[in-house]
Write an enzyme that holds these catalytic residues in place. Structure first.
Site, mmCIF file in Angstrom:
data_model
loop_
_atom_site.group_PDB
_atom_site.id
_atom_site.type_symbol
_atom_site.label_atom_id
_atom_site.label_comp_id
_atom_site.label_asym_id
_atom_site.label_seq_id
_atom_site.Cartn_x
_atom_site.Cartn_y
_atom_site.Cartn_z
ATOM 1 C CG MET A 179 58.479 44.875 60.952
ATOM 2 S SD MET A 179 60.133 45.599 61.016
ATOM 3 C CE MET A 179 61.051 44.452 59.979
ATOM 4 C CB CYS A 180 54.890 45.497 63.880
ATOM 5 S SG CYS A 180 53.915 46.460 65.055
#
Length: 214
Positions: free
Chosen positions: A134-135
């Site tokens: 994620m991110c």
């Protein structure tokens, strides 16, 4: 009960794991009836950032020790990870993912990946287990898996770096999940979305876990 491994990169968005993303990942797994165990590399952080001022300091800290702050002390060296013991591997974001797990923050598309991180990714793939990030952490998978489809929201500079690595970035504008079925990879943008709130991050993490469990 399924059990997932979470790889942290320290404690704090500017030099380690993004705390909200790490905690919301744990919460999403717990709410889904899954167990999790936490790992981190046992090595010095690249640097320590004063999160109030946003500036580097002269301190020296250890990635594993700092990750223990988030994991309530229950964290193991990444060298102890064995893919056969888990149902998937998850990388929360934060600049630590781009500084301590790889060198993307400094080298862009020419980055290198920490040797243990590369090992656990390759071992997980060989075992046929899903990988999630994620991110900013999807850049790690973009570097290690040729042609992989990932998302970092719609950040064009990062997208271009991913293309240079040979990955295929996909734009999303909310708490969506990009699933590369061929490579068994799941990614979601979290705080890479410019207007993300903690609620957005929670939705990203719940959606990511939900897709991995289908």
């Amino acid at each position: 009960m399924k059990c997932f491994a979470i790889v942290l990169s320290g404690c704090g968005v500017y030099d380690g794991s993004e705390i909200g993303e790490a905690m919301m990942t744990m919460l999403a797994l717990d709410e889904a009836g899954c167990r999790y165990e936490v790992f981190a590399p046992d090595k010095p952080q690249v640097h320590v950032v004063d999160h109030l001022k946003g500036e580097p300091t002269s301190e020296n800290r250890n990635v594993l020790t700092e990750s223990a702050r988030i994991a309530r002390g229950k964290v193991r060296p990444l060298t102890e990870y064995k893919a056969e013991n888990y149902d998937g591997l998850i990388f929360p974001g934060g600049f630590g993912a781009a500084k301590n797990l790889c060198t993307f923050a400094f080298d862009g598309a020419g980055m290198t990946v920490d040797a243990e991180v590369e090992r656990v990714v390759n071992e997980t793939r060989k075992a046929g287990k899903p990988l999630a990030a994620m991110c900013i952490a999807p850049v790690i998978l973009g570097k290690l898996i040729a042609g992989v489809q990932v998302t970092v929201g719609h950040d064009e500079a990062t997208n271009e770096a991913l293309r240079q690595m040979g990955a295929e970035p996909k734009n999303v504008f909310g708490p969506e999940v990009v699933h590369d079925a061929k490579n068994n990879v799941f990614t979601t943008p979290c705080y890479m979305l410019p207007d993300a709130t903690i609620a957005t991050v929670a939705a990203c993490c719940r959606n990511l876990v939900g897709e991995m469990l289908k």
